[in-house]
Design a protein around this motif. Structure first.
Motif, PDB file in Angstrom:
ATOM      1  N   ASN A 253      -4.061 -12.486   2.417  1.00 52.49           N
ATOM      2  CA  ASN A 253      -3.100 -10.867   2.844  1.00 52.49           C
ATOM      3  C   ASN A 253      -3.134 -10.417   0.968  1.00 52.49           C
ATOM      4  O   ASN A 253      -2.198  -9.183   2.264  1.00 52.49           O
ATOM      5  CB  ASN A 253      -1.863 -11.638   3.595  1.00 52.49           C
ATOM      6  N   PHE A 254      -3.657 -10.240   0.196  1.00 51.49           N
ATOM      7  CA  PHE A 254      -3.418  -9.204  -0.975  1.00 51.49           C
ATOM      8  C   PHE A 254      -4.325  -8.674  -0.298  1.00 51.49           C
ATOM      9  O   PHE A 254      -4.504  -7.275  -0.978  1.00 51.49           O
ATOM     10  CB  PHE A 254      -3.855  -9.795  -2.058  1.00 51.49           C
ATOM     11  N   GLY A 255      -5.447  -8.686   1.060  1.00 51.38           N
ATOM     12  CA  GLY A 255      -5.746  -7.253   1.622  1.00 51.38           C
ATOM     13  C   GLY A 255      -4.901  -5.611   1.416  1.00 51.38           C
ATOM     14  O   GLY A 255      -5.010  -4.841   1.630  1.00 51.38           O
ATOM     15  N   MET A 256      -3.953  -6.322   2.072  1.00 49.04           N
ATOM     16  CA  MET A 256      -2.624  -5.724   2.525  1.00 49.04           C
ATOM     17  C   MET A 256      -2.002  -4.232   1.370  1.00 49.04           C
ATOM     18  O   MET A 256      -1.400  -2.970   0.902  1.00 49.04           O
ATOM     19  CB  MET A 256      -1.828  -6.036   3.332  1.00 49.04           C
ATOM     20  N   LEU A 257      -2.122  -5.203  -0.057  1.00 50.15           N
ATOM     21  CA  LEU A 257      -1.685  -4.260  -1.130  1.00 50.15           C
ATOM     22  C   LEU A 257      -2.448  -4.437  -1.826  1.00 50.15           C
ATOM     23  O   LEU A 257      -2.548  -2.738  -2.043  1.00 50.15           O
ATOM     24  CB  LEU A 257      -1.386  -5.674  -2.561  1.00 50.15           C
ATOM     25  N   TYR A 258      -4.338  -4.265  -2.024  1.00 51.19           N
ATOM     26  CA  TYR A 258      -5.311  -3.178  -2.291  1.00 51.19           C
ATOM     27  C   TYR A 258      -5.296  -2.080  -1.474  1.00 51.19           C
ATOM     28  O   TYR A 258      -5.713  -0.924  -1.749  1.00 51.19           O
ATOM     29  CB  TYR A 258      -6.238  -4.245  -2.051  1.00 51.19           C
TER      30      TYR A 258
ATOM     31  N   TYR B 242       6.936   0.667  -9.651  1.00 54.55           N
ATOM     32  CA  TYR B 242       6.455  -0.374  -9.794  1.00 54.55           C
ATOM     33  C   TYR B 242       7.104  -1.045  -8.449  1.00 54.55           C
ATOM     34  O   TYR B 242       8.318  -1.133  -8.470  1.00 54.55           O
ATOM     35  CB  TYR B 242       7.140  -1.442 -10.663  1.00 54.55           C
ATOM     36  N   ILE B 243       6.125  -1.750  -7.743  1.00 57.92           N
ATOM     37  CA  ILE B 243       6.682  -2.619  -5.860  1.00 57.92           C
ATOM     38  C   ILE B 243       6.453  -3.711  -6.308  1.00 57.92           C
ATOM     39  O   ILE B 243       5.011  -4.513  -6.355  1.00 57.92           O
ATOM     40  CB  ILE B 243       5.664  -1.626  -5.150  1.00 57.92           C
ATOM     41  N   ALA B 244       7.525  -4.825  -5.763  1.00 57.90           N
ATOM     42  CA  ALA B 244       6.981  -6.120  -5.545  1.00 57.90           C
ATOM     43  C   ALA B 244       7.210  -6.379  -4.120  1.00 57.90           C
ATOM     44  O   ALA B 244       7.766  -5.833  -3.620  1.00 57.90           O
ATOM     45  CB  ALA B 244       9.106  -6.628  -6.487  1.00 57.90           C
ATOM     46  N   VAL B 245       6.505  -6.647  -3.867  1.00 61.35           N
ATOM     47  CA  VAL B 245       6.359  -7.291  -1.931  1.00 61.35           C
ATOM     48  C   VAL B 245       6.066  -9.215  -2.328  1.00 61.35           C
ATOM     49  O   VAL B 245       4.842  -9.298  -2.886  1.00 61.35           O
ATOM     50  CB  VAL B 245       4.612  -6.990  -2.190  1.00 61.35           C
ATOM     51  N   GLY B 246       7.436  -9.524  -1.996  1.00 59.29           N
ATOM     52  CA  GLY B 246       6.868 -11.216  -1.519  1.00 59.29           C
ATOM     53  C   GLY B 246       7.206 -11.593  -2.787  1.00 59.29           C
ATOM     54  O   GLY B 246       7.146 -12.787  -2.706  1.00 59.29           O
TER      55      GLY B 246
ATOM     56  N   ASP C  46      10.372  -8.278   6.595  1.00 58.56           N
ATOM     57  CA  ASP C  46       9.102  -8.243   6.381  1.00 58.56           C
ATOM     58  C   ASP C  46       8.039  -7.347   5.716  1.00 58.56           C
ATOM     59  O   ASP C  46       8.060  -6.353   6.952  1.00 58.56           O
ATOM     60  CB  ASP C  46       9.084  -8.643   8.685  1.00 58.56           C
ATOM     61  N   LEU C  47       7.646  -8.127   5.281  1.00 56.77           N
ATOM     62  CA  LEU C  47       5.906  -7.716   4.365  1.00 56.77           C
ATOM     63  C   LEU C  47       5.557  -7.334   5.238  1.00 56.77           C
ATOM     64  O   LEU C  47       4.496  -6.232   5.127  1.00 56.77           O
ATOM     65  CB  LEU C  47       6.047  -8.371   3.759  1.00 56.77           C
ATOM     66  N   PHE C  48       4.999  -8.153   5.729  1.00 53.90           N
ATOM     67  CA  PHE C  48       3.545  -8.227   7.050  1.00 53.90           C
ATOM     68  C   PHE C  48       3.905  -6.806   7.802  1.00 53.90           C
ATOM     69  O   PHE C  48       3.031  -6.008   8.064  1.00 53.90           O
ATOM     70  CB  PHE C  48       3.909  -9.377   7.465  1.00 53.90           C
ATOM     71  N   THR C  49       5.526  -5.923   8.206  1.00 56.90           N
ATOM     72  CA  THR C  49       5.278  -5.046   8.530  1.00 56.90           C
ATOM     73  C   THR C  49       5.576  -3.358   8.162  1.00 56.90           C
ATOM     74  O   THR C  49       5.272  -2.660   8.534  1.00 56.90           O
ATOM     75  CB  THR C  49       6.349  -5.278   9.336  1.00 56.90           C
TER      76      THR C  49
ATOM     77  N   PRO D 181       1.629  -2.133   5.968  1.00 59.68           N
ATOM     78  CA  PRO D 181       0.987  -1.485   6.647  1.00 59.68           C
ATOM     79  C   PRO D 181       1.557  -0.186   7.030  1.00 59.68           C
ATOM     80  O   PRO D 181       1.001   0.612   7.181  1.00 59.68           O
ATOM     81  CB  PRO D 181       1.068  -2.850   7.828  1.00 59.68           C
ATOM     82  N   GLU D 182       3.226  -0.573   7.543  1.00 60.91           N
ATOM     83  CA  GLU D 182       3.193   1.675   8.554  1.00 60.91           C
ATOM     84  C   GLU D 182       3.733   2.110   6.569  1.00 60.91           C
ATOM     85  O   GLU D 182       3.520   3.096   7.080  1.00 60.91           O
ATOM     86  CB  GLU D 182       5.025   0.369   8.732  1.00 60.91           C
ATOM     87  N   LEU D 183       3.899   1.596   5.705  1.00 55.89           N
ATOM     88  CA  LEU D 183       4.090   2.844   4.470  1.00 55.89           C
ATOM     89  C   LEU D 183       2.993   2.954   4.228  1.00 55.89           C
ATOM     90  O   LEU D 183       2.621   3.898   4.203  1.00 55.89           O
ATOM     91  CB  LEU D 183       4.996   1.304   3.371  1.00 55.89           C
ATOM     92  N   THR D 184       1.792   1.829   3.913  1.00 53.00           N
ATOM     93  CA  THR D 184       0.179   2.546   4.256  1.00 53.00           C
ATOM     94  C   THR D 184      -0.067   2.771   5.259  1.00 53.00           C
ATOM     95  O   THR D 184      -0.506   4.750   5.154  1.00 53.00           O
ATOM     96  CB  THR D 184      -0.411   1.349   3.226  1.00 53.00           C
TER      97      THR D 184
END
Length: 335
Positions: free
Chosen positions: A235-240, A280-284, A323-326, A329-332
């Protein structure tokens, strides 16, 4: 935060005779990689300039000529001592610590300074032990040649520390000082003392490098970090993907590293890397004290967490409860 003043006990060593408070001379250990001076060394140089007196840079390597040329143009450096030997090819801390001590003994430097990077933290304590003095670690401020400011208790308190040791061995938090600039005239050069490498202490075996087109975590102006809430490494692929959109480095909390999601080279926190980017963006990330110690000096902090009571929101400038999983991806997609 509150300030504490602690006076260090004098070290029982002949090394104390080398220094006097009225005659400051600083030896700056230069960290470099791939013929480039590490960015953290520029911050350490700024800190060294606040001590007063002259600053001599120590450059060690098997072929350091390019680095020496770069260091010679740095503002504040009056002289460069060059140690050219195969003993310094892989920057083994044992060799560098011995070189530091021999250089100090020959020239009588009152202060030995390096960045509080992995390299500095590996070399400087060894040099301090040989000199039998107490190291002053991770300073964030210089009040005088013998008085320094440094965080304690994971940054929840700030201590003002006065050292009575004749030789001050110091590591500098790079995020606390601006990078040094350049000067018009180049500093003079001379050879550093020669040392004999003790192969019984340490021997280089191998090195495994991870190369990335993304910025280095320590010096990135934008950082995206994931925590236990990422659930797994994939799931770190989303952050990359998000990081590539905005030119950011990717980091992680200790919880994510301990869970095996990512390599420990990405860890941010008290036992990891200290960062202070513009964004700095802190996710989860829940926001444990250990993690906050490594990023709370960031200029703008954005937190994404589904728990509205998460401590990270107490230090965040902007927070998104969801939910970070929503959200990610929406931010990206919108960027």
């Amino acid at each position: 935060m509150f300030a504490l003043r602690r006076t260090a006990l004098p070290a029982f060593s002949l090394a104390r005779t080398y220094a006097t408070s009225g005659n400051v001379s600083t030896l700056l250990l230069v960290e470099h990689k791939d013929n480039k001076v590490a960015a953290s060394t520029l911050n350490a140089l700024t800190a060294a300039s606040k001590l007063g007196g002259s600053i001599t840079a120590l450059v060690a390597g098997n072929a350091p000529d390019t680095v020496v040329s770069e260091v010679a143009k740095l503002s504040g450096v009056s002289k460069i001592l060059v140690a050219k030997s195969d003993a310094f090819t892989h920057a083994l801390p044992e060799s560098h610590a011995t070189l530091l001590v021999e250089t100090q003994k020959k020239h009588g430097f009152t202060h030995l300074v390096a960045s509080h990077s992995a390299f500095g933290k590996n070399v400087m304590p060894r040099a301090a032990a040989i000199l039998d003095v107490a190291q002053v670690s991770d300073i964030t401020g210089v009040e005088s040649a013998d008085t320094f400011v440094r965080p304690i208790y994971a940054g929840n308190a700030i201590a003002t520390v006065k050292s009575n040791d004749g030789i001050k061995v110091i590591t500098v938090r790079n995020t606390a000082f601006p990078a040094a600039g350049q000067q018009d005239s180049a500093a003079s050069q001379e050879d550093a003392p020669s040392i004999s490498a003790d192969k019984n202490l340490a021997e280089f075996v191998s090195e495994h490098m991870q190369k990335s087109d993304r910025p280095e975590l320590d010096s990135a102006t934008r950082v995206i970090a994931g925590g236990r809430g990422m659930k797994n490494g994939e799931n770190f692929g989303m952050l990359y993907e998000l990081a590539d959109k905005i030119g950011a480095a990717v980091g992680a909390s200790r919880a994510a590293v301990d869970a095996g999601y990512v390599d420990n080279s990405l860890q941010i926190g008290q036992t990891g890397k200290i960062v202070a980017p513009e964004l700095y963006i802190a996710v989860g990330i829940s926001g444990a004290i250990q993690h906050l110690a490594g990023m709370k000096d960031s200029k703008t902090i954005v937190a994404i967490n589904k728990d509205p009571e998460a401590p990270i929101f107490q230090v965040a400038d902007y927070g998104l409860v969801g939910d970070l999983f929503t959200a990610v991806p929406e931010l990206t997609k919108k960027l």
